[in-house]
Design a protein around this motif. Structure first.
Motif, PDB file in Angstrom:
ATOM      1  N   HIS A  61       0.904  -1.527   0.095  1.00  0.00           N
ATOM      2  CA  HIS A  61      -0.426   0.201   0.535  1.00  0.00           C
ATOM      3  C   HIS A  61       1.166   1.303   0.365  1.00  0.00           C
ATOM      4  O   HIS A  61       1.674   1.843   1.323  1.00  0.00           O
ATOM      5  N   SER A  83      -1.254  -0.756  -3.964  1.00  0.00           N
ATOM      6  CA  SER A  83      -1.501   0.545  -5.143  1.00  0.00           C
ATOM      7  C   SER A  83      -1.539   1.595  -4.309  1.00  0.00           C
ATOM      8  O   SER A  83      -0.499   1.662  -3.779  1.00  0.00           O
ATOM      9  N   HIS A  85      -2.684   6.214  -4.433  1.00  0.00           N
ATOM     10  CA  HIS A  85      -3.364   6.492  -4.460  1.00  0.00           C
ATOM     11  C   HIS A  85      -4.121   7.411  -5.265  1.00  0.00           C
ATOM     12  O   HIS A  85      -3.248   8.281  -5.830  1.00  0.00           O
ATOM     13  N   ALA A 108      -6.237   3.032  -3.854  1.00  0.00           N
ATOM     14  CA  ALA A 108      -7.056   3.471  -2.538  1.00  0.00           C
ATOM     15  C   ALA A 108      -7.247   4.734  -2.595  1.00  0.00           C
ATOM     16  O   ALA A 108      -6.714   6.067  -3.769  1.00  0.00           O
ATOM     17  N   LEU A 129      -9.337   0.307  -2.006  1.00  0.00           N
ATOM     18  CA  LEU A 129      -8.775   0.291  -1.324  1.00  0.00           C
ATOM     19  C   LEU A 129      -9.358   1.471  -0.750  1.00  0.00           C
ATOM     20  O   LEU A 129      -9.316   2.501  -0.844  1.00  0.00           O
ATOM     21  N   MET A 131     -10.340   3.533   2.860  1.00  0.00           N
ATOM     22  CA  MET A 131      -9.559   3.836   3.524  1.00  0.00           C
ATOM     23  C   MET A 131     -10.824   3.791   4.571  1.00  0.00           C
ATOM     24  O   MET A 131     -11.631   4.870   4.295  1.00  0.00           O
ATOM     25  N   ASP A 169      -9.608  -0.881   5.304  1.00  0.00           N
ATOM     26  CA  ASP A 169      -8.130  -0.584   5.503  1.00  0.00           C
ATOM     27  C   ASP A 169      -8.085   0.545   6.519  1.00  0.00           C
ATOM     28  O   ASP A 169      -8.866   1.562   6.426  1.00  0.00           O
TER      29      ASP A 169
END
Ligand code: DX5
Ligand code: ZN
Length: 222
Positions: A61, A83, A85, A108, A129, A131, A169
């Protein structure tokens, strides 16, 4: 189940990983640069060391501002997935590069970012993903307000018939995992709820079991 080694003991990382590997589908590795997030963790050399100790699927990540500088290094170190962002530039180029390097491609989304910002990239990713804490540190409280966001993302993935896994996550434990599973998540990252316990393997199994229970109830609905 994706245990996050951020909450493991970095001085005995290989042993900590071995302790949970029987309940690990993906091993989640949090990479931070002190710029995209206010914390520093680990980079490709540590991933290469982990690779020498385990055959687990390594999910990196990347909470870093300039991921394009390091994708190749992570692939060479033995990462299986990375991953990036959506808040970082060059998203489509990064996702294409990951796939050309043989990496599963993840995208993400931070808690304050509308999940719709990821929608234009859904065809280019293997996992999304969402968050459920502000990235940067383990052990924060789960942000329940992201549950509807995860559900919205899952709805869009299903509507388009895509094979994109929804990963969550942040603050995931044996209770919060249920809400996220109900919202459509199928990959659960958990750090402190696993490694900050007396029995990390048992904790990982318990989280997995709670998620599996929700998923099977969903599947048996008419
Ligand atoms: C936070 C990291 C998470 C972190 C989760 O920035 O992305 O992967 O390890 O830790 P917990 O499960 O303790 O919230
Ligand atoms: Zn993470």
């Amino acid at each position: 189940m994706a245990p996050s080694i951020l909450s493991a003991d970095f001085g005995s990382l290989a042993a900590d990983i071995a302790r949970v590997s029987a309940a690990t589908d993906w091993l989640h590795i949090d990479v931070m640069d002190g710029h995209f997030v206010p914390n520093l963790t680990i980079g490709p050399p540590v991933v290469a060391s982990i690779r020498r100790h385990t055959g687990l699927f390594l999910d990196c990540h990347l909470m870093i501002s300039e991921p394009w500088r390091y994708l190749e290094a992570f692939a060479e170190a033995g990462a299986d997935a990375t991953s990036v962002h959506v808040e970082v530039d060059r998203t489509e180029q990064l996702l294409r590069e990951m796939r050309s390097l043989g990496l599963a491609a993840g995208l993400a989304v931070n808690p304050e970012t509308p999940v719709e910002e990821a929608f234009e990239f859904l065809e280019h990713i293997d996992y999304l993903l969402v968050m459920s804490v502000h990235p940067g540190f383990g052990g924060q409280s789960f942000m329940a307000e992201v549950v509807p966001k995860a559900a919205k993302a899952w709805g869009e993935i299903e509507r388009r018939g895509l094979e994109v896994t929804l990963q969550v996550d942040g603050g995931i434990d044996s209770h919060t995992v249920r809400e996220m599973a109900e919202a459509g998540a199928r990959c659960f990252v958990a750090g402190s709820a696993i490694f900050h316990t007396e029995d990390p393997l048992g904790a990982a199994r318990e989280i997995h079991e709670q998620a599996a229970e929700v998923v099977s109830a969903m599947e048996s609905r008419p």
